[in-house]
Design an enzyme around this catalytic site. Structure first.
Site, PDB file in Angstrom:
ATOM      1  N   CYS A 136      10.013   8.032  -8.722  1.00 13.33           N
ATOM      2  CA  CYS A 136       9.760   8.313  -7.297  1.00 13.33           C
ATOM      3  C   CYS A 136      10.889   8.921  -6.324  1.00 13.33           C
ATOM      4  O   CYS A 136      10.611   9.366  -5.295  1.00 13.33           O
ATOM      5  CB  CYS A 136       9.177   7.071  -6.731  1.00 13.33           C
ATOM      6  SG  CYS A 136      10.328   5.694  -6.447  1.00 13.33           S
ATOM      7  N   CYS A 142      11.974  -1.914 -10.258  1.00 15.00           N
ATOM      8  CA  CYS A 142      11.288  -1.916  -9.039  1.00 15.00           C
ATOM      9  C   CYS A 142      10.218  -3.174  -8.799  1.00 15.00           C
ATOM     10  O   CYS A 142      10.097  -3.803  -7.902  1.00 15.00           O
ATOM     11  CB  CYS A 142      10.671  -0.610  -8.663  1.00 15.00           C
ATOM     12  SG  CYS A 142       9.847  -0.531  -7.030  1.00 15.00           S
ATOM     13  N   ASP A 157      -5.173   3.856  -5.814  1.00 22.91           N
ATOM     14  CA  ASP A 157      -5.462   2.394  -6.495  1.00 22.91           C
ATOM     15  C   ASP A 157      -4.837   1.210  -5.715  1.00 22.91           C
ATOM     16  O   ASP A 157      -5.658   0.318  -5.298  1.00 22.91           O
ATOM     17  CB  ASP A 157      -4.103   2.695  -7.602  1.00 22.91           C
ATOM     18  CG  ASP A 157      -4.435   3.342  -8.680  1.00 22.91           C
ATOM     19  OD1 ASP A 157      -5.686   3.380  -8.974  1.00 22.91           O
ATOM     20  OD2 ASP A 157      -3.569   3.998  -9.415  1.00 22.91           O
ATOM     21  N   GLY A 216      -0.072   4.308  -0.345  1.00 20.56           N
ATOM     22  CA  GLY A 216      -0.683   5.236   0.177  1.00 20.56           C
ATOM     23  C   GLY A 216      -1.536   6.212  -0.870  1.00 20.56           C
ATOM     24  O   GLY A 216      -2.107   7.320  -0.444  1.00 20.56           O
ATOM     25  N   GLY A 217      -1.637   5.713  -2.042  1.00 17.87           N
ATOM     26  CA  GLY A 217      -2.387   6.303  -3.014  1.00 17.87           C
ATOM     27  C   GLY A 217      -3.767   5.532  -3.094  1.00 17.87           C
ATOM     28  O   GLY A 217      -3.994   4.548  -2.358  1.00 17.87           O
ATOM     29  N   MET A 257       0.848  -1.266   0.027  1.00 21.23           N
ATOM     30  CA  MET A 257       0.125   0.022  -0.002  1.00 21.23           C
ATOM     31  C   MET A 257       0.911   1.177   0.102  1.00 21.23           C
ATOM     32  O   MET A 257       1.557   1.621   1.074  1.00 21.23           O
ATOM     33  CB  MET A 257      -0.892  -0.081   1.146  1.00 21.23           C
ATOM     34  CG  MET A 257      -1.785  -1.274   1.366  1.00 21.23           C
ATOM     35  SD  MET A 257      -3.054  -1.217   2.603  1.00 21.23           S
ATOM     36  CE  MET A 257      -4.082  -0.116   1.978  1.00 21.23           C
TER      37      MET A 257
END
Length: 359
Positions: free
Chosen positions: A187, A95, A6, A3-4, A1
């Site tokens: 990011c 990533c 989606d 924090g967005g 998660m």
């Protein structure tokens, strides 16, 4: 998660589907900033708090896993090394390959979990990865580095809805991230200054900018890592082209620290070679294979004829593509009535231009 919105909706959907879900936020920076800069970057303290609040609303356990060192080694250092080698990497692919579906998946399986759920916009069923129903948000390109074993332990709940529908669903579920801006750019470069980030790690290495046609030096630079194939702006040339047309970066050669520029038509590429191929399903029984290839994130697809050997994919494009950069991914799709199927990916190694057999 993250924090967005989606990943929050993906977690809620996984719970609704009957899974036993635990929320995990990845701490990818050893010194995270407190707040996001608009829509840039991610993985801030604010993001971790948003993820925790979403987990509380959904009603699932929540943990923060420190992956900062692994992320630095496998994503950030790889990013810098690729630019130093004259290539243009995509850190989102690394990533997914090295962190979310390797380090995270390995730890999750060791702890007794069956799969990793993410908020990526792509469809996955019976081991077949397809584009999202939302073409503007489709992320199958950055997931194409995953192998069959990784896909067998992946769940992407959002592939059948659009981003607008995700936000509307988040609002209905009472998730405060419903209107949170998407993160953009890279990011770990929160201010969006990729050139400054690379300069801070690779330093200034002055060199020449050379015209491809005349061989003349038409400018200088302070580091070839500041450029990418296809770039037009910010070249700092001190001599215009004879015909007055703009020049573009055609190639970067770190060995002699040279950047070569030329006209737009010189960016045309007819053949793309990719190394380290990954097949997302069974390898094809026969070649050549007619397919579509995507050569950059959010780029168009090109009809192509694909050939393959043990360690290389070669795509012969039916029409030229412009500004194809080594280091990006070549992702192979098969058009399908139910949505394009991802067949394979490879890292672009080099290209060929204006092959007589294709003219």
């Amino acid at each position: 998660m993250s924090g967005g919105v989606d990943s929050a909706v993906a977690a809620a959907r996984a719970v609704e589907a009957g899974h036993d879900v635990t929320g995990v936020h990845l701490a990818l920076s050893s010194n995270p900033q407190t707040f996001r800069s608009g829509a840039r970057g991610c993985c801030t303290l604010e993001d971790s708090r948003d993820a925790r609040r979403a987990a509380d609303v959904i009603g699932i356990p929540f943990y923060i896993w420190d992956m900062a060192e692994r992320f630095r080694e496998d994503v950030v250092e790889d990013f810098v090394a690729e630019y130093a080698a004259g290539r243009t990497p995509n850190p989102c692919l690394r990533c997914n390959e090295k962190i979310k579906f390797a380090a995270v998946l390995d730890r999750a399986v060791a702890l007794g979990f069956d799969a990793v759920v993410t908020g990526h916009h792509a469809r996955l069923a019976d081991g077949v990865l397809r584009r999202s129903v939302d073409p503007g948000k489709d992320q199958s390109y950055v997931l194409a580095v995953l192998n069959s074993a990784q896909l067998s332990r992946a769940i992407f709940p959002l592939g059948d809805i659009t981003k607008e529908e995700v936000r509307a669903e988040a609002a209905r579920r009472g998730l405060s991230v419903a209107d949170k801006p998407d993160s953009h750019d890279i990011c770990f470069i929160a201010d969006g200054d990729t050139r400054g980030f690379l300069n801070s790690r690779l330093g200034n290495t002055p060199g020449d900018i050379v015209d491809a046609d005349s061989g003349e030096v038409v400018g200088t630079h302070t580091g070839s890592h500041q450029y990418t194939v296809g770039q037009r702006h910010g070249l700092g040339l001190n001599r215009p082209a004879p015909d007055g047309r703009p020049r573009y970066v055609l190639s970067i050669t770190p060995v002699d620290n040279r950047v070569t520029v030329g006209p737009r038509e010189a960016l045309d590429v007819d053949v793309v070679h990719g190394e380290r191929p990954v097949w997302l399903g069974a390898e094809p029984d026969s070649m050549p294979l007619e397919c579509q290839v995507q050569l950059r994130a959010h780029g168009e697809c090109h009809p192509a004829t694909l050939t393959w050997d043990a360690d290389r994919l070669t795509a012969r494009l039916h029409r030229p593509a412009k500004g194809v950069a080594a280091g990006q991914a070549m992702v192979v799709y098969r058009p399908d009535a139910d949505g394009d199927v991802v067949l394979a990916s490879a890292t672009i190694d080099h290209t060929e231009t204006r092959r007589p057999s294709l003219v």
